[in-house]
Motif scaffolding. Structure first.
Motif, PDB file in Angstrom:
ATOM      1  N   ASP A   1       0.773  -1.200   0.181  1.00 57.82           N
ATOM      2  CA  ASP A   1       0.065  -0.075  -0.022  1.00 57.82           C
ATOM      3  C   ASP A   1       0.969   1.013   0.047  1.00 57.82           C
ATOM      4  O   ASP A   1       1.347   1.756   1.252  1.00 57.82           O
ATOM      5  N   ARG A   2       1.340   1.567  -1.229  1.00 55.22           N
ATOM      6  CA  ARG A   2       2.317   2.610  -1.254  1.00 55.22           C
ATOM      7  C   ARG A   2       1.741   4.043  -0.913  1.00 55.22           C
ATOM      8  O   ARG A   2       2.422   5.067  -0.405  1.00 55.22           O
ATOM      9  N   LYS A   3       0.523   4.071  -0.943  1.00 55.01           N
ATOM     10  CA  LYS A   3      -0.268   5.506  -0.592  1.00 55.01           C
ATOM     11  C   LYS A   3      -0.078   5.745   0.785  1.00 55.01           C
ATOM     12  O   LYS A   3       0.347   6.671   1.339  1.00 55.01           O
ATOM     13  N   ASN A   4      -0.162   4.708   1.672  1.00 57.47           N
ATOM     14  CA  ASN A   4      -0.048   4.696   2.987  1.00 57.47           C
ATOM     15  C   ASN A   4       1.414   4.268   3.861  1.00 57.47           C
ATOM     16  O   ASN A   4       1.254   4.160   4.787  1.00 57.47           O
ATOM     17  N   GLY A   5       2.208   3.774   2.623  1.00 53.51           N
ATOM     18  CA  GLY A   5       3.412   3.298   3.330  1.00 53.51           C
ATOM     19  C   GLY A   5       3.596   2.144   4.077  1.00 53.51           C
ATOM     20  O   GLY A   5       4.141   2.023   5.291  1.00 53.51           O
ATOM     21  N   PHE A   6       2.771   1.316   3.715  1.00 52.53           N
ATOM     22  CA  PHE A   6       2.651   0.027   4.459  1.00 52.53           C
ATOM     23  C   PHE A   6       2.858  -1.273   3.528  1.00 52.53           C
ATOM     24  O   PHE A   6       2.388  -1.390   2.451  1.00 52.53           O
ATOM     25  N   ASN A   7       3.658  -2.194   3.952  1.00 57.14           N
ATOM     26  CA  ASN A   7       3.652  -3.460   3.342  1.00 57.14           C
ATOM     27  C   ASN A   7       3.800  -4.535   4.192  1.00 57.14           C
ATOM     28  O   ASN A   7       4.205  -4.555   5.071  1.00 57.14           O
ATOM     29  N   LEU A   8       3.241  -5.770   3.683  1.00 59.16           N
ATOM     30  CA  LEU A   8       3.356  -7.031   4.551  1.00 59.16           C
ATOM     31  C   LEU A   8       3.466  -8.120   3.602  1.00 59.16           C
ATOM     32  O   LEU A   8       3.082  -8.210   2.478  1.00 59.16           O
ATOM     33  N   THR A   9       4.629  -8.924   3.960  1.00 56.25           N
ATOM     34  CA  THR A   9       5.095 -10.150   3.287  1.00 56.25           C
ATOM     35  C   THR A   9       5.127 -11.116   4.114  1.00 56.25           C
ATOM     36  O   THR A   9       5.486 -11.023   5.345  1.00 56.25           O
ATOM     37  N   GLN A  10       4.669 -12.308   3.555  1.00 51.36           N
ATOM     38  CA  GLN A  10       4.382 -13.490   4.180  1.00 51.36           C
ATOM     39  C   GLN A  10       5.010 -14.387   3.470  1.00 51.36           C
ATOM     40  O   GLN A  10       4.900 -14.799   2.044  1.00 51.36           O
ATOM     41  N   ALA A  11       5.984 -15.478   3.687  1.00 52.91           N
ATOM     42  CA  ALA A  11       6.433 -16.370   3.179  1.00 52.91           C
ATOM     43  C   ALA A  11       6.625 -17.839   3.681  1.00 52.91           C
ATOM     44  O   ALA A  11       6.635 -17.899   4.891  1.00 52.91           O
TER      45      ALA A  11
ATOM     46  N   ARG B   1       7.792 -16.999   7.338  1.00 52.71           N
ATOM     47  CA  ARG B   1       8.419 -15.677   7.555  1.00 52.71           C
ATOM     48  C   ARG B   1       7.322 -14.648   7.457  1.00 52.71           C
ATOM     49  O   ARG B   1       6.259 -14.781   6.706  1.00 52.71           O
ATOM     50  N   ASN B   2       7.302 -13.674   8.514  1.00 52.66           N
ATOM     51  CA  ASN B   2       6.347 -12.490   8.327  1.00 52.66           C
ATOM     52  C   ASN B   2       7.321 -11.156   8.374  1.00 52.66           C
ATOM     53  O   ASN B   2       8.094 -11.214   9.101  1.00 52.66           O
ATOM     54  N   HIS B   3       7.022 -10.243   7.403  1.00 55.87           N
ATOM     55  CA  HIS B   3       7.638  -8.848   7.280  1.00 55.87           C
ATOM     56  C   HIS B   3       6.621  -7.770   7.252  1.00 55.87           C
ATOM     57  O   HIS B   3       6.087  -7.604   6.276  1.00 55.87           O
ATOM     58  N   ILE B   4       6.422  -7.100   8.339  1.00 55.24           N
ATOM     59  CA  ILE B   4       5.683  -5.833   8.194  1.00 55.24           C
ATOM     60  C   ILE B   4       6.478  -4.599   8.344  1.00 55.24           C
ATOM     61  O   ILE B   4       7.492  -4.418   9.150  1.00 55.24           O
ATOM     62  N   GLU B   5       6.130  -3.693   7.281  1.00 53.58           N
ATOM     63  CA  GLU B   5       6.985  -2.469   7.124  1.00 53.58           C
ATOM     64  C   GLU B   5       6.135  -1.182   7.096  1.00 53.58           C
ATOM     65  O   GLU B   5       4.937  -1.218   6.550  1.00 53.58           O
TER      66      GLU B   5
ATOM     67  N   ILE C   1       5.641   7.988  11.322  1.00 55.28           N
ATOM     68  CA  ILE C   1       6.026   8.894  12.389  1.00 55.28           C
ATOM     69  C   ILE C   1       6.890  10.170  12.001  1.00 55.28           C
ATOM     70  O   ILE C   1       6.705  11.235  12.581  1.00 55.28           O
ATOM     71  N   ALA C   2       7.834  10.075  11.260  1.00 49.41           N
ATOM     72  CA  ALA C   2       8.607  11.086  10.664  1.00 49.41           C
ATOM     73  C   ALA C   2       8.935  10.701   9.218  1.00 49.41           C
ATOM     74  O   ALA C   2       8.978   9.716   8.808  1.00 49.41           O
ATOM     75  N   LYS C   3       9.246  12.036   8.240  1.00 48.14           N
ATOM     76  CA  LYS C   3       9.533  11.609   7.033  1.00 48.14           C
ATOM     77  C   LYS C   3      10.779  10.864   6.844  1.00 48.14           C
ATOM     78  O   LYS C   3      11.961  11.586   7.692  1.00 48.14           O
ATOM     79  N   GLY C   4      11.249   9.994   6.155  1.00 44.03           N
ATOM     80  CA  GLY C   4      12.452   9.185   5.966  1.00 44.03           C
ATOM     81  C   GLY C   4      12.592   8.196   6.785  1.00 44.03           C
ATOM     82  O   GLY C   4      13.708   7.477   7.006  1.00 44.03           O
ATOM     83  N   LEU C   5      11.572   7.843   7.759  1.00 44.17           N
ATOM     84  CA  LEU C   5      11.729   6.837   8.993  1.00 44.17           C
ATOM     85  C   LEU C   5      10.994   5.699   8.506  1.00 44.17           C
ATOM     86  O   LEU C   5       9.685   5.751   8.092  1.00 44.17           O
ATOM     87  N   LYS C   6      11.471   4.399   8.567  1.00 45.75           N
ATOM     88  CA  LYS C   6      10.813   3.198   7.943  1.00 45.75           C
ATOM     89  C   LYS C   6      10.914   2.206   9.357  1.00 45.75           C
ATOM     90  O   LYS C   6      12.095   2.023  10.007  1.00 45.75           O
ATOM     91  N   LEU C   7       9.786   1.814   9.849  1.00 41.26           N
ATOM     92  CA  LEU C   7       9.908   0.662  10.966  1.00 41.26           C
ATOM     93  C   LEU C   7       9.733  -0.618  10.326  1.00 41.26           C
ATOM     94  O   LEU C   7       8.660  -0.690   9.495  1.00 41.26           O
ATOM     95  N   GLU C   8      10.145  -1.718  10.959  1.00 44.85           N
ATOM     96  CA  GLU C   8       9.865  -3.003  10.261  1.00 44.85           C
ATOM     97  C   GLU C   8       9.974  -3.953  11.617  1.00 44.85           C
ATOM     98  O   GLU C   8      10.525  -3.713  12.659  1.00 44.85           O
TER      99      GLU C   8
END
Length: 293
Positions: free
Chosen positions: A66-76, A84-88, A93-100
């Motif tokens: 979901d590029r508009k809201n800056g959300f990615n979910l990966t399951q493998a 495996r699960n990966h949430i991004e 919170i701030a521009k340029g900050l990515k939490l995983e």
């Protein structure tokens, strides 16, 4: 002048690493299929057959973006029965900050791992932090500073349970549009690497890497690897590289049609060309086929 965002610590020297390491499949056969749905879900199936052991492994991955809201979910799910699960979350919170949040589970052995990570990027700065909750816990941080093409970076890991620094690495370099130079001290500064990458023109790339491992190089030998990439046309290119041990590798990649790419790889130990007994071990071949839609 606004400074560009420098690469992350693991990508310092990426140009020469890709030149010498990618698109030369010599360890087996690989089949990769990628498809994308209109709703933004990407599926990837990867199958690998190792030539040496004959083992076949596979991986099934689904990724929702979901590029508009800056959300990615990966399951493998892999053939080794690893989930495996990966949430991004990016720019929340701030521009340029990515939490995983990265987790893995092996149900058969009840083994699990959870990694909490963050990345912060700004002009002239690229930092990453990782907390491995079940190993140690171990906290790892790295940072790269960049200005006018010059790069300086460092990485360190701290074992909370043992109360000690378990890993530290350094890197420096210079990136220009046509070339890049990188110096690295890895493995707690026990391994030193110097690399050079040059885009000669639109059709030719060249690079070299010299590595000295103080732990294994008792004779003081420096390992050297030299390679090049030549585009034959818009749909094909050839790669060639050789190291100081006499191992010569050749790769050929052809785009068969839009979304379909095939690569062939060959490795020859030139020091053992006349040895029939060791030819099966010394020489390697491989292939990869990628479908993407």
């Amino acid at each position: 002048m606004t400074q560009p965002v420098p690469p992350s610590f693991k990508d310092v020297g990426k140009s020469v690493n890709d030149l010498l390491g990618k698109d030369i499949p010599i360890h087996g056969s690989t089949l990769e299929v990628k498809t994308r749905t209109p709703s933004g879900v990407t599926f990837k199936v990867l199958g690998v057959r190792d030539t040496k052991s004959g083992a076949i492994s596979g991986d099934l991955e689904a990724k929702f973006e979901d590029r508009k809201n800056g959300f990615n979910l990966t399951q493998a799910w892999s053939t080794a029965n690893v989930l495996r699960n990966h949430i991004e979350l990016e720019n929340h919170i701030a521009k340029g900050l990515k939490l995983e949040l990265i987790s893995s589970l092996l149900p058969d052995k009840q083994a699990k791992n959870v990694l909490v990570a963050s990345t912060y990027k700004q002009p002239g700065l690229h930092t990453r932090q990782f907390l491995d909750l079940f190993k140690g816990p171990i906290f790892t941080a790295d940072a790269v500073l960049g200005r006018d093409g010059f790069l300086a970076g460092a990485e360190a890991s701290y074992d909370v349970k043992a109360s000690k620094v378990s890993k530290y690495n350094l890197a420096a370099g210079f990136n220009a549009p046509e070339y890049a130079i990188t110096l690295q001290g890895l493995g707690n500064l026990s391994t030193y690497s110097a690399s050079y990458y040059h885009r000669v023109n639109a059709d030719i790339e060249a690079g070299a890497r010299a590595t000295y491992d103080s732990k294994s190089a008792a004779d003081g030998r420096v390992n050297l690897e030299v390679g090049s990439k030549v585009y034959l046309d818009n749909a094909a290119f050839v790669k060639a590289k050789i190291n100081n041990l006499g191992v010569f590798c050749l790769g050929y990649t052809q785009a068969l049609r839009p979304g379909v790419k095939a690569s062939l790889g060959l490795a020859l130990d030139t020091a053992k060309l006349a040895s029939a007994e060791s030819s099966a071990v010394a020489h390697k071949v491989g292939a990869s086929l990628t479908f993407e839609s």
